[in-house]
Motif scaffolding. Structure first.
Motif, PDB file in Angstrom:
ATOM      1  N   ASN A  45       0.816  -1.214   0.000  1.00 11.18           N
ATOM      2  CA  ASN A  45       0.000   0.000   0.000  1.00 11.18           C
ATOM      3  C   ASN A  45       0.847   1.260   0.000  1.00 11.18           C
ATOM      4  OD1 ASN A  45      -2.541  -1.286  -0.007  1.00 11.18           O
ATOM      5  ND2 ASN A  45      -2.406  -1.652   2.203  1.00 11.18           N
ATOM      6  N   ILE A  46       1.942   1.236   0.741  1.00  5.55           N
ATOM      7  CA  ILE A  46       2.830   2.399   0.772  1.00  5.55           C
ATOM      8  C   ILE A  46       3.436   2.628  -0.606  1.00  5.55           C
ATOM      9  CG2 ILE A  46       5.028   3.257   1.652  1.00  5.55           C
ATOM     10  CD1 ILE A  46       2.720   3.650   3.561  1.00  5.55           C
ATOM     11  N   GLN A  48       2.156   1.791  -3.441  1.00  6.22           N
ATOM     12  CA  GLN A  48       1.085   2.260  -4.327  1.00  6.22           C
ATOM     13  C   GLN A  48       0.837   3.746  -4.132  1.00  6.22           C
ATOM     14  OE1 GLN A  48      -2.659   0.375  -3.576  1.00  6.22           O
ATOM     15  NE2 GLN A  48      -3.685   1.323  -5.319  1.00  6.22           N
ATOM     16  N   SER A  49       0.746   4.195  -2.876  1.00  5.20           N
ATOM     17  CA  SER A  49       0.489   5.605  -2.602  1.00  5.20           C
ATOM     18  C   SER A  49       1.665   6.483  -3.003  1.00  5.20           C
ATOM     19  CB  SER A  49       0.172   5.806  -1.123  1.00  5.20           C
ATOM     20  OG  SER A  49       1.271   5.411  -0.324  1.00  5.20           O
ATOM     21  N   CYS A  50       2.868   5.999  -2.830  1.00  4.44           N
ATOM     22  CA  CYS A  50       4.047   6.769  -3.240  1.00  4.44           C
ATOM     23  C   CYS A  50       4.091   6.951  -4.750  1.00  4.44           C
ATOM     24  CB  CYS A  50       5.320   6.078  -2.758  1.00  4.44           C
ATOM     25  SG  CYS A  50       5.556   6.159  -0.968  1.00  4.44           S
ATOM     26  N   ALA A  51       3.683   5.910  -5.480  1.00  2.00           N
ATOM     27  CA  ALA A  51       3.646   6.022  -6.940  1.00  2.00           C
ATOM     28  C   ALA A  51       2.638   7.076  -7.371  1.00  2.00           C
ATOM     29  CB  ALA A  51       3.297   4.669  -7.552  1.00  2.00           C
ATOM     30  N   GLU A  52       1.499   7.137  -6.673  1.00  2.00           N
ATOM     31  CA  GLU A  52       0.503   8.153  -6.998  1.00  2.00           C
ATOM     32  C   GLU A  52       0.998   9.545  -6.656  1.00  2.00           C
ATOM     33  OE1 GLU A  52      -2.854   6.896  -4.834  1.00  2.00           O
ATOM     34  OE2 GLU A  52      -3.268   5.172  -6.126  1.00  2.00           O
ATOM     35  N   ASP A  53       1.725   9.670  -5.542  1.00  2.00           N
ATOM     36  CA  ASP A  53       2.244  10.972  -5.152  1.00  2.00           C
ATOM     37  C   ASP A  53       3.262  11.489  -6.157  1.00  2.00           C
ATOM     38  OD1 ASP A  53       0.655  10.922  -2.966  1.00  2.00           O
ATOM     39  OD2 ASP A  53       2.218  10.271  -1.568  1.00  2.00           O
ATOM     40  N   ARG A  54       3.995  10.593  -6.789  1.00  2.00           N
ATOM     41  CA  ARG A  54       4.960  11.022  -7.804  1.00  2.00           C
ATOM     42  C   ARG A  54       4.256  11.579  -9.027  1.00  2.00           C
ATOM     43  NH1 ARG A  54       7.528   6.141  -6.474  1.00  2.00           N
ATOM     44  NH2 ARG A  54       6.679   5.160  -8.354  1.00  2.00           N
ATOM     45  N   ASP A  55       3.051  11.065  -9.325  1.00  2.00           N
ATOM     46  CA  ASP A  55       2.314  11.499 -10.513  1.00  2.00           C
ATOM     47  C   ASP A  55       1.477  12.742 -10.268  1.00  2.00           C
ATOM     48  OD1 ASP A  55       3.357   9.351 -11.858  1.00  2.00           O
ATOM     49  OD2 ASP A  55       1.658   8.038 -11.368  1.00  2.00           O
ATOM     50  N   GLY A  56       1.346  13.178  -9.022  1.00  2.00           N
ATOM     51  CA  GLY A  56       0.529  14.346  -8.725  1.00  2.00           C
ATOM     52  C   GLY A  56       0.354  14.488  -7.229  1.00  2.00           C
ATOM     53  N   PRO A  57      -0.511  15.410  -6.799  1.00  2.00           N
ATOM     54  CA  PRO A  57      -0.740  15.619  -5.369  1.00  2.00           C
ATOM     55  C   PRO A  57      -1.333  14.391  -4.713  1.00  2.00           C
ATOM     56  CG  PRO A  57      -2.338  16.813  -6.677  1.00  2.00           C
ATOM     57  CD  PRO A  57      -1.312  16.298  -7.626  1.00  2.00           C
ATOM     58  N   ALA A  58      -1.192  14.318  -3.401  1.00  2.00           N
ATOM     59  CA  ALA A  58      -1.655  13.141  -2.656  1.00  2.00           C
ATOM     60  C   ALA A  58      -3.146  12.939  -2.790  1.00  2.00           C
ATOM     61  CB  ALA A  58      -1.286  13.280  -1.180  1.00  2.00           C
ATOM     62  N   THR A  59      -3.901  14.008  -3.029  1.00  2.00           N
ATOM     63  CA  THR A  59      -5.357  13.906  -3.112  1.00  2.00           C
ATOM     64  C   THR A  59      -5.852  13.833  -4.548  1.00  2.00           C
ATOM     65  OG1 THR A  59      -5.548  16.312  -3.086  1.00  2.00           O
ATOM     66  CG2 THR A  59      -5.663  15.180  -0.966  1.00  2.00           C
ATOM     67  N   LYS A  60      -4.939  13.580  -5.495  1.00  2.00           N
ATOM     68  CA  LYS A  60      -5.372  13.549  -6.888  1.00  2.00           C
ATOM     69  C   LYS A  60      -6.335  12.391  -7.129  1.00  2.00           C
ATOM     70  CE  LYS A  60      -3.024  10.903 -10.104  1.00  2.00           C
ATOM     71  NZ  LYS A  60      -2.197  10.784 -11.249  1.00  2.00           N
ATOM     72  N   LEU A  80      -4.260   7.917   4.242  1.00  2.00           N
ATOM     73  CA  LEU A  80      -5.415   7.025   4.415  1.00  2.00           C
ATOM     74  C   LEU A  80      -4.976   5.572   4.299  1.00  2.00           C
ATOM     75  CD1 LEU A  80      -8.507   6.610   4.612  1.00  2.00           C
ATOM     76  CD2 LEU A  80      -8.556   6.750   2.119  1.00  2.00           C
ATOM     77  N   VAL A  81      -4.128   5.302   3.320  1.00  2.00           N
ATOM     78  CA  VAL A  81      -3.624   3.943   3.136  1.00  2.00           C
ATOM     79  C   VAL A  81      -2.876   3.481   4.373  1.00  2.00           C
ATOM     80  CG1 VAL A  81      -2.031   2.518   1.783  1.00  2.00           C
ATOM     81  CG2 VAL A  81      -3.510   4.158   0.627  1.00  2.00           C
ATOM     82  N   ALA A  82      -2.064   4.368   4.914  1.00  2.00           N
ATOM     83  CA  ALA A  82      -1.287   4.007   6.096  1.00  2.00           C
ATOM     84  C   ALA A  82      -2.200   3.755   7.295  1.00  2.00           C
ATOM     85  CB  ALA A  82      -0.290   5.118   6.421  1.00  2.00           C
ATOM     86  N   GLU A  83      -3.237   4.574   7.447  1.00  2.00           N
ATOM     87  CA  GLU A  83      -4.141   4.416   8.588  1.00  2.00           C
ATOM     88  C   GLU A  83      -4.908   3.102   8.520  1.00  2.00           C
ATOM     89  OE1 GLU A  83      -6.495   7.891   8.443  1.00  2.00           O
ATOM     90  OE2 GLU A  83      -5.033   9.183   9.430  1.00  2.00           O
ATOM     91  N   LEU A  84      -5.360   2.744   7.336  1.00  2.00           N
ATOM     92  CA  LEU A  84      -6.139   1.515   7.195  1.00  2.00           C
ATOM     93  C   LEU A  84      -5.256   0.277   7.235  1.00  2.00           C
ATOM     94  CD1 LEU A  84      -8.695   2.599   4.433  1.00  2.00           C
ATOM     95  CD2 LEU A  84      -9.219   2.002   6.801  1.00  2.00           C
ATOM     96  N   SER A  85      -3.990   0.428   6.876  1.00  2.00           N
ATOM     97  CA  SER A  85      -3.105  -0.738   6.801  1.00  2.00           C
ATOM     98  C   SER A  85      -2.381  -1.025   8.106  1.00  2.00           C
ATOM     99  CB  SER A  85      -2.063  -0.535   5.689  1.00  2.00           C
ATOM    100  OG  SER A  85      -2.685  -0.337   4.450  1.00  2.00           O
ATOM    101  N   SER A  86      -2.111   0.007   8.876  1.00  2.00           N
ATOM    102  CA  SER A  86      -1.261  -0.177  10.054  1.00  2.00           C
ATOM    103  C   SER A  86      -2.018  -0.165  11.374  1.00  2.00           C
ATOM    104  CB  SER A  86      -0.180   0.914  10.086  1.00  2.00           C
ATOM    105  OG  SER A  86      -0.781   2.204  10.164  1.00  2.00           O
ATOM    106  N   GLN A  87      -3.189   0.478  11.440  1.00  2.00           N
ATOM    107  CA  GLN A  87      -3.877   0.600  12.716  1.00  2.00           C
ATOM    108  C   GLN A  87      -4.720  -0.631  13.023  1.00  2.00           C
ATOM    109  OE1 GLN A  87      -6.067   4.250  12.780  1.00  2.00           O
ATOM    110  NE2 GLN A  87      -4.241   5.519  12.987  1.00  2.00           N
ATOM    111  N   THR A  88      -5.076  -0.753  14.276  1.00  2.00           N
ATOM    112  CA  THR A  88      -5.892  -1.886  14.718  1.00  2.00           C
ATOM    113  C   THR A  88      -7.269  -1.825  14.072  1.00  2.00           C
ATOM    114  OG1 THR A  88      -4.759  -1.913  16.847  1.00  2.00           O
ATOM    115  CG2 THR A  88      -6.887  -3.044  16.720  1.00  2.00           C
ATOM    116  N   ILE A  89      -7.698  -2.950  13.525  1.00  2.00           N
ATOM    117  CA  ILE A  89      -8.998  -3.007  12.840  1.00  2.00           C
ATOM    118  C   ILE A  89     -10.097  -3.240  13.870  1.00  2.00           C
ATOM    119  CG2 ILE A  89     -10.396  -4.307  11.203  1.00  2.00           C
ATOM    120  CD1 ILE A  89      -7.877  -4.848   9.597  1.00  2.00           C
ATOM    121  N   LEU A  90     -11.038  -2.297  13.939  1.00  2.00           N
ATOM    122  CA  LEU A  90     -12.155  -2.394  14.876  1.00  2.00           C
ATOM    123  C   LEU A  90     -13.318  -3.194  14.314  1.00  2.00           C
ATOM    124  CD1 LEU A  90     -12.209   1.332  16.103  1.00  2.00           C
ATOM    125  CD2 LEU A  90     -10.994  -0.624  17.120  1.00  2.00           C
TER     126      LEU A  90
END
Length: 421
Positions: A45-46, A48-60, A80-90
């Protein structure tokens, strides 16, 4: 127990030596397999998100292709990716049917900071930060034989009424058994979702209530249950209006609308016919100052809707100046300077002679016009009687001139009159 080779391959494809050491470690300590699975998904996930950040803003916005091949927009953020991937799932619920932003089944995942959808291999497809969520509604899905509920999760700028709009989340919980034939009570699932969201969100999930609004049309699909929706159209799209205790929602096709009361400047009715009418909602300047019309609403629903709008003091602008019928410019010019019937009646009561303005220099003077000096029928009869008297008087005067005093000498007695008879 071995870690899935696909996850390790995808996460460590550029580090084959490290991947091999991980596999050897797992073979020696099988209990570490879950840890390395989570690490692998997190790295995927990290990346994937880094690849998107290279192509434009984080919220693109990035395009994702759904099953039908059409393009839809999904917001992706590295945090968002980091929060859903690393935090405890409720809360984790598989096979949840999403409609917006993508029509597909995903695993619903809730953490203390985010709500999102996981795809295969636990990849984050889309989601929202809980800190940005400002309205959540759970309403029955209309016109379905089986009981279903739609969850609509709105974040800032996702209400469908602002110019900088983003997509809300829309997913459905049904009564159908889960895969594998194990019976489930979707109402329990619905309540589980509501309870978890109420614990983690600063706001509460809103549900319809008969005390707030109830449709006056019978529920033809489930006769023993009340309906909380009103069918309407937005342009050519057919949808449903829900009247909740602090908002009006229209769905369930894009764009999904959420009118919280603070965003409503006024409401009004138009296109009123014997069977249907339209409801127009105008938003405040803060929300774009737009007027959105929902048409073809059954007249049967008008009392319930009108009562809801009045109770919540949502200003009725149906008779506002801008909505009144416009007089064509040709008629305005034609009637300029002319006296209205009301003005004429007021002048008559005040004792003003309306005939004293019949002068050739007046703007409203019309020579030989039938409408220039109209009078009542009683006035016409009086004038006719006076004319007849004047004619008889003139005739007698003429006779007196011709006969002189001879008229005075003629005196017919009653006896003579009787003999003549």
């Amino acid at each position: 127990m071995a870690a899935p080779a696909s996850s390790l391959e995808e996460a460590f494809h550029d580090a084959p030596a490290l991947r091999q050491e991980i596999l050897e470690h797992i073979s020696r300590t099988p209990q570490s397999v879950d840890l390395f699975n989570q690490i692998s998904h997190y790295i995927i996930n990290i990346k994937q998100s880094c690849a998107e950040d290279r192509d434009g803003p984080a919220t693109k916005r990035r395009k994702i292709e759904n099953n039908t091949g059409s393009q839809i927009e999904v917001i992706s953020k590295s945090t968002l990716v980091a929060e859903l991937s690393s935090q405890t799932i409720l809360l984790r619920l598989p096979d949840i049917s999403f409609s917006i932003p993508q029509r597909k089944k995903f695993t619903l995942v809730l953490t203390a900071a985010a709500l999102g959808a996981f795809g295969p291999n636990d990849t984050v497809e889309f989601g929202v930060h809980l800190s940005e969520v400002d309205y959540v509604a759970c309403v029955p899905v209309p016109e379905k034989a089986a009981r279903q509920w739609n969850f609509a999760v709105f974040v800032k700028n996702s209400h469908g009424i602002s110019d900088a709009a983003t997509d809300p989340l829309l997913f459905t919980v049904t009564d159908t058994p889960s895969k594998g034939g194990v019976p489930t009570d979707s109402s329990d699932t619905r309540q589980t979702i509501i309870s978890n969201l109420n614990r983690t969100l600063p706001i509460r999930v809103k549900e319809p209530s008969s005390e707030v609004f109830k449709s006056l049309t019978a529920n033809s699909y489930r006769k023993n249950e009340a309906s909380y929706h009103v069918k309407s159209h937005l342009g050519t799209k057919e949808g449903f209006l829900f009247f909740l205790d602090n908002a009006i929602i229209w769905g369930f096709k894009k764009p999904l609308f959420c009118f919280v009361f603070d965003s409503i400047e006024s409401s009004s009715y138009s296109s009123i016919t014997q069977r249907t009418f339209s409801l127009t909602i105008k938003t405040t300047a803060e929300f774009g100052g737009k007027e959105i019309e929902f048409s073809m609403i059954d007249q049967v629903e008008h009392p319930a809707i009108d009562d809801f709008l009045r109770r919540n003091q949502l200003k009725d602008a149906s008779m506002a100046e801008a909505r009144r019928a416009k007089i064509p410019s040709s008629l305005v010019k034609e009637n300029t300077g002319a006296k209205s019937e009301l003005q004429a009646a007021e002048n008559e009561i005040a004792g003003i002679d309306q005939n004293d303005s019949d002068d050739e220099d007046d703007d409203d003077y019309e020579e030989n016009s039938e409408g220039s000096d109209q009078s009542d029928a009683s006035d016409s009869e009086t004038s006719d009687n006076e004319l007849a008297v004047n004619q008889r008087s003139s005739s007698r005067n003429l006779a007196e001139d011709e006969l002189g005093s001879e008229l005075e000498e003629v005196d017919i007695t009653d006896d003579e009159g009787s003999q003549d008879d």
